[in-house]
Write an enzyme that holds these catalytic residues in place. Structure first.
Site, PDB file in Angstrom:
ATOM      1  N   VAL A 359      21.710 -47.498  -8.166  1.00  0.00           N
ATOM      2  CA  VAL A 359      21.889 -48.682  -8.860  1.00  0.00           C
ATOM      3  C   VAL A 359      21.853 -49.954  -7.445  1.00  0.00           C
ATOM      4  CG1 VAL A 359      23.087 -50.495  -9.724  1.00  0.00           C
ATOM      5  CG2 VAL A 359      23.206 -48.074 -10.835  1.00  0.00           C
ATOM      6  N   ALA A 360      22.685 -49.432  -6.390  1.00  0.00           N
ATOM      7  CA  ALA A 360      22.685 -50.413  -5.321  1.00  0.00           C
ATOM      8  C   ALA A 360      23.196 -49.979  -4.167  1.00  0.00           C
ATOM      9  CB  ALA A 360      23.763 -51.614  -5.564  1.00  0.00           C
ATOM     10  N   MET A 361      22.693 -50.218  -2.866  1.00  0.00           N
ATOM     11  CA  MET A 361      23.233 -49.713  -1.724  1.00  0.00           C
ATOM     12  C   MET A 361      23.572 -50.791  -0.747  1.00  0.00           C
ATOM     13  SD  MET A 361      23.366 -47.034   0.074  1.00  0.00           S
ATOM     14  CE  MET A 361      24.047 -46.951   2.031  1.00  0.00           C
ATOM     15  N   GLU A 362      24.599 -50.510  -0.002  1.00  0.00           N
ATOM     16  CA  GLU A 362      25.266 -51.546   0.686  1.00  0.00           C
ATOM     17  C   GLU A 362      24.670 -51.773   2.160  1.00  0.00           C
ATOM     18  OE1 GLU A 362      27.809 -47.597   1.413  1.00  0.00           O
ATOM     19  OE2 GLU A 362      26.412 -48.657   0.015  1.00  0.00           O
ATOM     20  N   ASN A 363      23.378 -51.550   2.354  1.00  0.00           N
ATOM     21  CA  ASN A 363      22.781 -51.760   3.689  1.00  0.00           C
ATOM     22  C   ASN A 363      23.346 -53.408   4.280  1.00  0.00           C
ATOM     23  OD1 ASN A 363      21.243 -49.334   3.432  1.00  0.00           O
ATOM     24  ND2 ASN A 363      19.971 -50.559   1.882  1.00  0.00           N
ATOM     25  N   HIS A 386      30.877 -54.836  -5.485  1.00  0.00           N
ATOM     26  CA  HIS A 386      31.053 -53.728  -5.052  1.00  0.00           C
ATOM     27  C   HIS A 386      30.607 -53.535  -3.683  1.00  0.00           C
ATOM     28  CE1 HIS A 386      32.328 -49.479  -5.006  1.00  0.00           C
ATOM     29  NE2 HIS A 386      31.200 -49.142  -4.301  1.00  0.00           N
ATOM     30  N   GLU A 387      29.233 -54.052  -3.556  1.00  0.00           N
ATOM     31  CA  GLU A 387      28.538 -54.024  -2.231  1.00  0.00           C
ATOM     32  C   GLU A 387      28.988 -54.992  -1.257  1.00  0.00           C
ATOM     33  OE1 GLU A 387      26.698 -51.317  -2.260  1.00  0.00           O
ATOM     34  OE2 GLU A 387      27.015 -51.073  -4.414  1.00  0.00           O
ATOM     35  N   HIS A 390      31.698 -53.452   0.516  1.00  0.00           N
ATOM     36  CA  HIS A 390      31.563 -52.277   1.377  1.00  0.00           C
ATOM     37  C   HIS A 390      31.415 -52.881   2.833  1.00  0.00           C
ATOM     38  CE1 HIS A 390      31.231 -48.245  -0.321  1.00  0.00           C
ATOM     39  NE2 HIS A 390      30.496 -48.943  -1.322  1.00  0.00           N
ATOM     40  N   GLU A 409      34.435 -45.174  -0.435  1.00  0.00           N
ATOM     41  CA  GLU A 409      34.088 -45.786  -1.965  1.00  0.00           C
ATOM     42  C   GLU A 409      35.504 -46.012  -2.912  1.00  0.00           C
ATOM     43  OE1 GLU A 409      31.361 -46.272  -2.877  1.00  0.00           O
ATOM     44  OE2 GLU A 409      30.234 -45.314  -1.611  1.00  0.00           O
TER      45      GLU A 409
END
Length: 750
Positions: A359-363, A386-387, A390, A409
């Site tokens: 769904v998503a990635m916190e780059n 949520h990201e 992070h 997490e």
């Protein structure tokens, strides 16, 4: 072309030397023997060949005298062409040669620049007399791109002989099914704490980290697209590295792409030279390898706040703007009020095509998020917040081992809910928490309370992909432990103060659980005196190492105004004898929040199969209303249809699968179809729609469809990656059979 200004190599510029990283069974790298100061990448994107040509320059210090070799994590999809050593240190530029390779190891004609030019592409690595001999590795195949230019090579400003590079012996060996080890011999006279550089030139194709999309797999269908996904151990197929969360460094990159292709990376600075067609990126803060990310395609930007913009394909940008304008700054400001300054500068968001595997990635600086989520407003809000969380928990302070992913997490989930409490209200936060905890108990029922993956400190066995440990225990049991710690303080604001101090103490480092817990007890000495860490039945050690459900769950009474109507409606539909008129007239679900509706449908799913009378009346009452709702709602109703073999609504399942190209919406339905009596229907739909699916997704669905059957007839999968990344535990058809768990149950925001 000049790179963005670099403020220095921050890993080494102040303070005592960092502690050696803890052992990581998921990494073959010799990280404990070295300090990684900086990495530089020269990358050329070659969409027509579905390939990336790269040059990696690592700046290192040995921590002891005369290490014999440097070992990096690599991958079979990554083909190493040469390795070299350079005694000097400092930044370099990159040159992108044409089809004719330059003469090996000769200085460039350009004034005051020496370079490592194109290597020999013979099947034997270059040798170096001053390095210890390595036994021969597996036979290297010829260059897979004989008609393409060689990879970029570095150019250095120092013309002195000391800055020249010398070739090194190297070999690649098997490590696990998700990676290889690249062993590079080192000069015998290498001294400790003396900076030096290792230069690796390579090419890489489809692999776990690099996803190439043809135009027809994008939303706009106009240009090719590529993105990387590094979590957990995928970036070793992007570039050779210390692929462990325990090691952080700054990085810079020079990227050449075809005209008309916009390139973005997870970096604090960027520039673009239109004349050269080259992008420059610099990340001034140390990050682990898995957070180095790249995306390129038909992307255009729009500002949605003073320090945020969204990037999307032109056809998606208006929707993204309408959903997020003014909102991101509100969430960032709320997070800063809780946990201190946002340290990464910009917070931008890029929407990726439906083939994005999670769904998503916190780059850092650039959150990746799947475009499919745009239609589900509440899920979009939760996933982005949520990201955002992070940025403090996971990016600034990182779990040092994959065995303790809850440190990122669980804390990020706690912070996310503190932010939503401030910006969306306590009732909404409790509703979303109830929805996730329902999913946690669903997963626990499937796996069993004594399953070792339900521990917060999971033992990672050699050869096991850490991505297999991504499950709801990581998120929700981790959240419950953090919530319990906050309750020990008596006031969540006191716990916020502790977390601010924790971030300040450990930012830009990687930690283990004991670091967090020791800091907690030292911050609250009165709790330490009370021995709260050894309170009977709630010992910290039990929280970390006991299997089963959380020892404490949060008080959700503030959400009763939203949760109680769901419980009442569910009871009306499942109490015998059924009074369908009373159930149907009790509430208008079109006025509900999305999380209320999905919580209701999830509980019906848990109770499936339902009596035929109930499913028929449910369809009569809700089916047409649900048709106009978002995909998170529709998929749950369609799963109810499938699990109850309700054929009158089966055409809606076909229509949904004809439209959807995302893993999170296709795999759960195919799992359910193949578990019941509808496998032939699933096969028919798959053969009609497979052309619109990414090869990795196509391969996964084929595996689902062939469970218990002879292999499917051959389908063109020439573009399937060497291995499909397993992003979540449930993305395995064998584990989904006869269960109420599926991919949708996991918050697959990394």
């Amino acid at each position: 072309m000049a790179a963005p200004a670099a403020p220095g190599l921050c890993c080494c510029r102040k303070g005592p030397p960092p502690e050696p990283p803890p052992p990581d069974v998921a990494s073959a790298a010799s990280a404990p023997l070295f300090r990684l100061r900086h990495l530089q990448l020269g990358l050329e994107l070659r969409p027509a060949a579905r390939a990336l040509a790269g040059c990696l320059v690592l700046e290192l210090c040995a921590l002891r005298a005369r290490p014999r070799a440097l070992v990096l994590d690599a991958h079979p999809a990554l083909r190493v062409l040469s390795a070299a050593y350079r005694r000097a240190a400092g930044p370099c530029a990159f040159a992108f040669p044409g089809p004719e390779p330059a003469s090996p190891l000769l200085p460039r004609a350009a004034a005051s620049a020496s370079s490592l030019s194109a290597p020999s592409t013979a099947s034997t690595p270059l040798s170096a007399p001053s390095t210890p001999e390595l036994s021969p590795g597996p036979e290297r195949l010829p260059d897979p791109e004989p008609d393409l230019p060689p990879p970029p090579f570095p150019t250095f400003p120092d013309p002195s002989a000391a800055s020249h590079s010398c070739p090194l012996v190297f070999r690649v060996d098997p490590f696990t099914d998700y990676g290889s080890s690249l062993t590079i011999s080192l000069p015998a006279a290498l001294q400790p704490h003396q900076p030096f550089q290792i230069i690796v030139r390579y090419t890489t194709t489809d692999g776990p980290a690099i996803w190439w999309l043809d135009p027809d797999l994008t939303c706009g269908n106009t240009k090719p697209f590529v993105f990387t996904q590094g979590h957990s151990v995928c970036n070793r197929s992007f570039f050779p590295c210390f692929d462990t969360p325990a090691v952080k460094c700054t990085y810079s990159a020079t990227v050449k792409a075809p005209a008309g292709i916009q390139v973005l990376m997870s970096a604090t600075q960027s520039t673009y030279s239109e004349e050269e067609g080259v992008y420059q990126f610099y990340m001034e803060y140390p990050v682990p390898a898995y957070l180095v990310a790249l995306v390129a395609g038909d992307l255009i930007p729009a500002d949605v706040g003073p320090r945020s913009r969204v990037w999307a394909e032109p056809c998606l940008l208006p929707t993204a703007i309408s959903k997020l304008s003014g909102m991101v700054e509100r969430w960032l400001s709320a997070a800063e009020s809780l946990y201190g300054p946002y340290i990464w500068g910009r917070y931008d968001i890029v929407f990726l095509p439906p083939s994005f595997p999670i769904v998503a990635m916190e780059n850092p600086c650039l959150t990746f998020i799947i475009s499919s989520i745009l239609e589900s407003d509440e899920f979009l809000i939760i996933d982005i917040i949520h990201e955002v969380a992070h940025s403090w928990f996971g990016n600034a302070v990182t779990n040092a081992t994959w065995e303790e992913m809850w440190l990122s997490e669980g804390l990020a989930t706690y912070a996310q809910r503190r932010i939503t409490t401030e910006t969306c209200g306590a009732a909404f936060t409790c509703l979303e928490t109830a929805f996730r905890l329902d999913a946690l108990h669903r997963q626990m029922k499937l796996l069993g309370e004594d399953n070792p993956v339900s521990k917060l400190q999971v033992k990672l066995e050699p050869g096991v992909n850490p991505s297999n440990l991504m499950n709801l225990f990581t998120y929700e049991k981790g959240y419950c432990f953090v919530y319990y710690l906050s309750q020990l303080c008596g006031d969540p604001k006191h716990f916020d103060s502790f977390l601010r101090a924790y971030i300040e103490k450990y930012k830009f480092t990687s930690v283990v659980a004991q670091d967090l817990l020791d800091s907690f007890l030292n911050f609250f000495p009165e709790l330490k005196e009370q021995c709260v860490d050894n309170k009977e039945g709630l010992e910290f050690e039990r929280w970390l190492n006991a299997t089963g459900p959380p020892l404490v769950e949060p008080d959700l009474s503030q959400g009763s105004s939203l949760i109680r109507p769901v419980e009442t409606l569910f009871k009306l539909w499942t109490t015998e004898p059924l009074d369908a008129v009373a159930a149907a007239s009790s509430v208008d679900i079109t006025k509900w929040r999305t999380f209320q509706t999905v919580l209701f449908l999830d509980r019906l799913l848990d109770g499936s199969p339902l009596p035929h009378e109930v499913i028929k009346k449910l369809s009569d009452c809700y089916s047409s209303q649900l048709d106009s709702m978002n995909a998170e709602i529709r998929i749950r109703w369609l799963q109810i249809v499938v699990r109850n073999d309700y054929h009158p609504d089966l055409y809606k399942v076909r229509h949904f699968l004809e439209y959807q190209m995302s893993r999170m919406y296709t795999i759960p339905l195919y799992e359910d179809l193949c578990t019941g009596t509808l496998k032939s229907f699933a096969l028919e739909v798959f053969y009609q729609t497979q052309h619109q699916l990414h090869p990795n997704l196509r391969k996964t669905i084929q595996q689902i469809l062939t469970q218990g059957l002879n292999p499917l007839p051959t389908i063109d999968t020439t573009a399937v990656a060497i291995d499909t990344p397993t992003m979540v535990l449930e993305d395995k058809p064998s584990e989904a059979a006869n269960s109420a768990i599926s991919l949708r149950d996991v918050n697959v925001s990394a």
